[in-house]
Design a protein around this motif. Structure first.
Motif, PDB file in Angstrom:
ATOM      1  N   LEU A  26       0.829  -1.202   0.000  1.00  0.00           N
ATOM      2  CA  LEU A  26       0.000   0.000   0.000  1.00  0.00           C
ATOM      3  C   LEU A  26       0.865   1.254   0.000  1.00  0.00           C
ATOM      4  O   LEU A  26       0.548   2.241  -0.672  1.00  0.00           O
ATOM      5  N   GLY A  27       1.972   1.234   0.737  1.00  0.00           N
ATOM      6  CA  GLY A  27       2.864   2.378   0.748  1.00  0.00           C
ATOM      7  C   GLY A  27       3.431   2.665  -0.628  1.00  0.00           C
ATOM      8  O   GLY A  27       3.471   3.825  -1.073  1.00  0.00           O
ATOM      9  N   GLU A  28       3.842   1.598  -1.331  1.00  0.00           N
ATOM     10  CA  GLU A  28       4.385   1.785  -2.677  1.00  0.00           C
ATOM     11  C   GLU A  28       3.300   2.228  -3.657  1.00  0.00           C
ATOM     12  O   GLU A  28       3.555   2.995  -4.588  1.00  0.00           O
ATOM     13  N   GLN A  29       2.070   1.760  -3.446  1.00  0.00           N
ATOM     14  CA  GLN A  29       0.972   2.173  -4.319  1.00  0.00           C
ATOM     15  C   GLN A  29       0.684   3.665  -4.160  1.00  0.00           C
ATOM     16  O   GLN A  29       0.472   4.379  -5.148  1.00  0.00           O
ATOM     17  N   VAL A  30       0.699   4.138  -2.929  1.00  0.00           N
ATOM     18  CA  VAL A  30       0.437   5.557  -2.682  1.00  0.00           C
ATOM     19  C   VAL A  30       1.537   6.409  -3.297  1.00  0.00           C
ATOM     20  O   VAL A  30       1.266   7.410  -3.988  1.00  0.00           O
ATOM     21  N   LEU A  31       2.792   6.028  -3.071  1.00  0.00           N
ATOM     22  CA  LEU A  31       3.903   6.799  -3.627  1.00  0.00           C
ATOM     23  C   LEU A  31       3.886   6.742  -5.152  1.00  0.00           C
ATOM     24  O   LEU A  31       4.147   7.748  -5.825  1.00  0.00           O
TER      25      LEU A  31
END
Length: 294
Positions: A199-204
């Protein structure tokens, strides 16, 4: 049914003796049963030759029907065994921590009501860890979010959900009536999941696609912690819709971003050489039915 099996075995082997060995019965018993069937039909199914047996014209016409009947009976037995297996046993399920607390409660309640003797074991972990557990057969099924790239897996998309912009109460964007865009976030600090959580990589990745270089204020491992920090005014975040908690006393303010609206797709994964069990299939059916209802 024994008579049909004997007929098929003789047709396949070409002799009564080898058919009797294959069916594990005495040859006289097999011969008598086929003779009894021929008497009931009023037609010979085989020509008895010195070196074997050959189907008659009536036998040629009868054989395909006999095969179909045996196949249908076996299919019915298989379905009965599967249905019985579904009533008890264990379903080992791997789920991302950003999905499990929000999706599973209602799904497991519905599943347990229908299949109370199936024990569901939940493994919460990162995508990389869940993939390792799938390949080592530690779990039957995994729920994760795209992107996913593994040619050895079957990936079945279940549903998509919006990523909501989470804002501190009183923030200028929380009070704004006009649509909020990525450009509005350029000077803001973001709180995202720590590395290893997709999820962190998706947001970034979403921010970078909009040519916005995010300023990261904090990285966390729990969505609840991130939402508390947003409420405290430390930064903004993008939160999956299923995790939004508008009625919580420490809830952020949730707003939708203008197009392109960020979202994530939740998928079920399993290895191609180990298809889902009936219990897993029923579990997925409940997940999809719930997402359609929502």
């Amino acid at each position: 049914m024994h008579q049909l099996r004997y007929v098929v075995a003789v047709a396949r082997t070409g002799t009564f003796s080898r058919a009797a060995e294959e069916c594990r019965v005495a040859q006289p018993s097999l011969s008598q049963q086929i003779q009894k069937l021929e008497d009931e039909l009023g037609e010979r199914l085989f020509d008895r030759l010195r070196r074997g047996a050959k189907l008659t014209a009536h036998g040629e016409a009868f054989l395909p029907r006999a095969v179909r009947i045996l196949e249908e009976v076996e299919a019915a037995r298989h379905e009965a065994r599967e249905a019985n297996a579904l009533l008890r046993g264990t379903l080992s399920l791997g789920v991302l921590p950003t999905i499990a607390p929000y999706l599973l409660r209602d799904v497991l309640v519905r599943f347990a009501a229908s299949y109370p003797d199936v024990q569901v074991v939940i493994h919460e972990d990162t995508t990389a860890a869940l993939l390792r557990q799938l390949h080592s057969c530690e779990i039957d099924l995994a729920l994760a979010s795209r992107p996913l790239d593994d040619a050895t897996l079957t990936i079945r998309d279940l549903f998509s959900e919006e990523l909501k912009l989470a804002l501190p109460p009183g923030h200028r964007l929380a009070r704004r009536r006009q649509p909020i865009t990525l450009d509005d976030l350029r000077e803001e600090q973001l709180i995202v999941m720590k590395p290893g959580h997709c999820l962190g990589e998706q947001v970034l990745g979403f921010c970078q696609r909009g040519d916005t270089a995010p300023r990261i204020a904090f990285r966390g491992a729990q969505l609840e912690t991130i939402q508390s920090l947003v409420h405290a005014g430390i930064g903004l975040s993008l939160i999956p819709a299923m995790a939004a908690r508008p009625d919580h006393p420490a809830a952020p303010v949730y707003r939708s971003l203008n197009h392109p609206r960020p979202q994530r797709t939740i998928s079920a994964l399993w290895t191609k050489n180990r298809p889902p069990t009936r219990a897993a299939g029923e579990f997925l059916r409940i997940v999809e039915a719930g997402s359609m209802k929502d």
